[in-house]
Design an enzyme around this catalytic site. Structure first.
Site, short mmCIF file in Angstrom:
data_model
loop_
_atom_site.label_atom_id
_atom_site.label_comp_id
_atom_site.label_asym_id
_atom_site.label_seq_id
_atom_site.Cartn_x
_atom_site.Cartn_y
_atom_site.Cartn_z
N TYR A 1 0.85 -1.21 0.00
CA TYR A 1 0.00 0.00 0.00
C TYR A 1 0.87 1.24 0.00
O TYR A 1 1.86 1.31 0.73
CB TYR A 1 -0.91 0.03 1.24
CG TYR A 1 -2.36 -0.18 0.87
CD1 TYR A 1 -3.00 0.70 -0.02
CD2 TYR A 1 -3.09 -1.24 1.38
CE1 TYR A 1 -4.32 0.50 -0.38
CE2 TYR A 1 -4.41 -1.43 1.02
CZ TYR A 1 -5.02 -0.55 0.13
OH TYR A 1 -6.31 -0.75 -0.21
N ASP B 1 -7.10 12.61 -25.32
CA ASP B 1 -7.03 11.24 -24.80
C ASP B 1 -6.45 10.41 -25.94
O ASP B 1 -7.13 10.12 -26.92
CB ASP B 1 -8.44 10.79 -24.41
CG ASP B 1 -8.53 9.29 -24.15
OD1 ASP B 1 -7.53 8.58 -24.33
OD2 ASP B 1 -9.63 8.83 -23.77
N THR C 1 -4.17 5.38 -22.01
CA THR C 1 -3.99 4.08 -21.39
C THR C 1 -2.56 3.66 -21.72
O THR C 1 -1.90 4.28 -22.56
CB THR C 1 -4.97 3.01 -21.93
OG1 THR C 1 -4.86 2.97 -23.34
CG2 THR C 1 -6.39 3.30 -21.52
N LYS D 1 -2.28 -0.21 -25.02
CA LYS D 1 -2.68 -0.39 -26.42
C LYS D 1 -1.42 -0.34 -27.29
O LYS D 1 -0.55 -1.19 -27.15
CB LYS D 1 -3.73 0.65 -26.79
CG LYS D 1 -5.00 0.49 -25.95
CD LYS D 1 -6.11 1.42 -26.34
CE LYS D 1 -7.38 1.12 -25.58
NZ LYS D 1 -7.65 2.02 -24.48
N ARG E 1 -2.13 -3.08 -18.55
CA ARG E 1 -3.32 -2.23 -18.45
C ARG E 1 -3.00 -1.13 -17.43
O ARG E 1 -2.42 -1.40 -16.38
CB ARG E 1 -4.52 -3.03 -17.98
CG ARG E 1 -4.79 -4.26 -18.81
CD ARG E 1 -6.16 -4.79 -18.57
NE ARG E 1 -7.11 -4.07 -19.40
CZ ARG E 1 -7.34 -4.35 -20.68
NH1 ARG E 1 -6.72 -5.34 -21.27
NH2 ARG E 1 -8.20 -3.65 -21.38
N1 DSN Z 1 -12.21 -0.45 -24.83
C1 DSN Z 1 -11.27 0.39 -25.50
C2 DSN Z 1 -11.18 0.09 -26.96
O1 DSN Z 1 -11.29 -1.07 -27.33
O2 DSN Z 1 -10.97 0.98 -27.75
C3 DSN Z 1 -11.56 1.83 -25.26
O3 DSN Z 1 -11.69 2.04 -23.91
#
Ligand code: DSN
Length: 441
Positions: A54, A199, A225, A228, A234
């Site tokens: 934590y 974003d 994020t 990707k 994640r």
């Molecule tokens: N779920 C994501 C996507 O597949 O683009 C976006 O949050």
């Protein structure tokens, strides 16, 4: 309970499901544009002992003891994020993209303030002001759209901003294949006195790798994020640009406070460590080659599909993804094509197309992307083969019409039937053969 037992011994059911998922991936092709394959080093950090600790607060300012090494890890993640994106401030604690965006609202907006983002069905995200999301219910949302050519309607953005005086404008997408118009949106946001947030969840890896224009000179805030195109675990990050600090010197501390105590508790330290590792990888020169190959592959895939008479929204792509418009083959067929491709070992997601005549659950398109197959080492020749498989699968689905009623039952029946289709079974074997020639992990 034996705390030292391996997963295989301790929990054979979970172990078996993970092995089956690995087999599914080994035998198939993942074309979901928001997915990727993390490195062994990222997975090691993610599966580390750090998950036990934590550390609410920030480096040097924690509410718990024992955070000497957690501080080292979070500081490394922050410094690498700043270097990779060229920003003066980064917060690496958001648990994922939606919480990162939520923190931006919490830092800047009061309930009832005006937000503008790209409409969900036009390629935006739930958190960009969609009517059933917190962002479209707590705040007054005026979504903008794409034009009939598939490009963002800048004239509409300008008109809506003039009429509605937004506090926040998102220049952000999840299903948009063209370069984002950061410069135009920045002019509109500046004229309206609004914050411009980019974003870049989908394109972060392309931005770091120099394969997409950076939002940093134009936006005040950048969220992303990390899993990707950036190819990390994640996770989420929020960055403030120099332009953002010039507009509001308090912006970094507003964001920090919005993340904790505003929205989250303890950061996920194993995730932070894995983000740091992924950012370290993205800073290597080879990552530039990877990012540019993602785009080359996406262009090759979309061109090969179009050559086979398949319509691509906006007539191509500038990034890692494309939207296949299936309306020439019937309305609401996205789910059927997704399921037929699944049966053939090709994983995609059904998606609305601009001005979709059907519904988001039974949309008329599919979304394809190349980050995962590019990580596997595939190049343009493989994209041509994949386009051939997809075209053959679509051909098999052409004879099925999505009914207006009882769609779920129809889709269920279709799913069973298509698995037995001889042609689809043959394609599945070809897909497995192609996939097995490339490395997954
Ligand atoms: N779920 C994501 C996507 O597949 O683009 C976006 O949050």
């Amino acid at each position: 309970m034996d705390r030292k037992a391996s997963l295989k011994t301790a929990d054979p059911e979970i172990y078996a499901a993970i092995q089956n998922e690995l087999k599914r991936r080994r035998e198939g092709l993942e074309l979901i544009p928001s997915e990727n394959i993390t490195s062994r080093a990222v997975l090691e950090a993610l599966g580390s002992i750090l998950t036990d600790k934590y550390s609410e607060g920030y480096p040097g300012k924690r509410y718990y003891g024992g955070n000497e090494f957690i501080d080292v890890i979070e500081n490394l993640a922050i410094e690498r994020a700043k270097k990779a994106f060229g920003v003066p401030y980064a917060n690496v604690q958001p648990h994922s993209g939606s919480p990162a965006n939520q923190a931006v609202y919490f830092a800047l907006m009061k309930p009832g303030d005006v937000v503008m983002g790209l409409n969900l069905a036009d390629g935006g995200h739930l958190t960009h002001g969609w009517k059933t999301n917190f962002s479209g219910t707590l705040y007054k949302s005026f979504p903008y759209h794409v034009k009939s050519d598939g490009y963002i309607d800048i004239d509409e953005v300008e008109r809506l901003a003039r009429e509605n005086k937004p506090k926040l404008i998102w220049c952000s997408t999840t299903a948009y294949s063209r370069e984002l118009p950061f410069a135009e949106m920045s002019r509109i946001a500046d004229d309206a006195g609004a914050y411009l947030a980019a974003d870049i969840a989908h394109i972060a890896g392309l931005v770091v790798g120099g394969a997409h224009k950076s939002p940093v000179p134009f936006a005040h805030i950048v969220t992303t994020t990390t899993h990707k195109t950036l190819r990390g675990p994640r996770g989420g990050m929020i960055m403030v640009t120099q332009k953002g600090i010039d507009k509001d010197p308090e912006l970094p501390s507003k964001i920090d406070k919005a993340v904790i105590p505003g929205l989250q508790g303890g950061p996920h330290n194993h995730q932070t460590a894995a983000i740091a590792v992924a950012l370290g990888e993205a800073l290597q020169p080879e990552f530039r080659d990877y990012a540019s190959q993602i785009v080359k592959n996406a262009k090759a895939l979309s061109e090969a599909l179009m050559a086979k008479g398949i319509r691509i929204v906006s007539g191509g792509t500038d990034n890692h993804l494309m939207l296949v418009d299936l309306t020439p083959f019937g309305i609401g067929k996205g789910v059927l094509v997704q399921d037929a491709l699944d049966a053939a070992g090709i994983t995609v997601n059904k998606n609305t197309v601009p001005s979709d005549p059907s519904s988001p659950f039974f949309p008329s398109g599919i979304r394809l992307g190349t980050p995962t197959v590019t990580t596997m080492g595939m190049k343009e020749p493989e994209m041509k083969l994949i386009a051939g498989f997809i075209a053959e699968v679509i051909e098999e689905v052409k004879g099925f019409e999505m009914p207006e009623k009882e769609r779920a039952a129809f889709a269920e029946q279709f799913r069973k039937q298509i698995k037995e289709n001889k042609k689809i079974r043959m394609i599945k074997q070809e897909v497995a053969k192609l996939s097995s020639g490339f490395e997954l992990y």
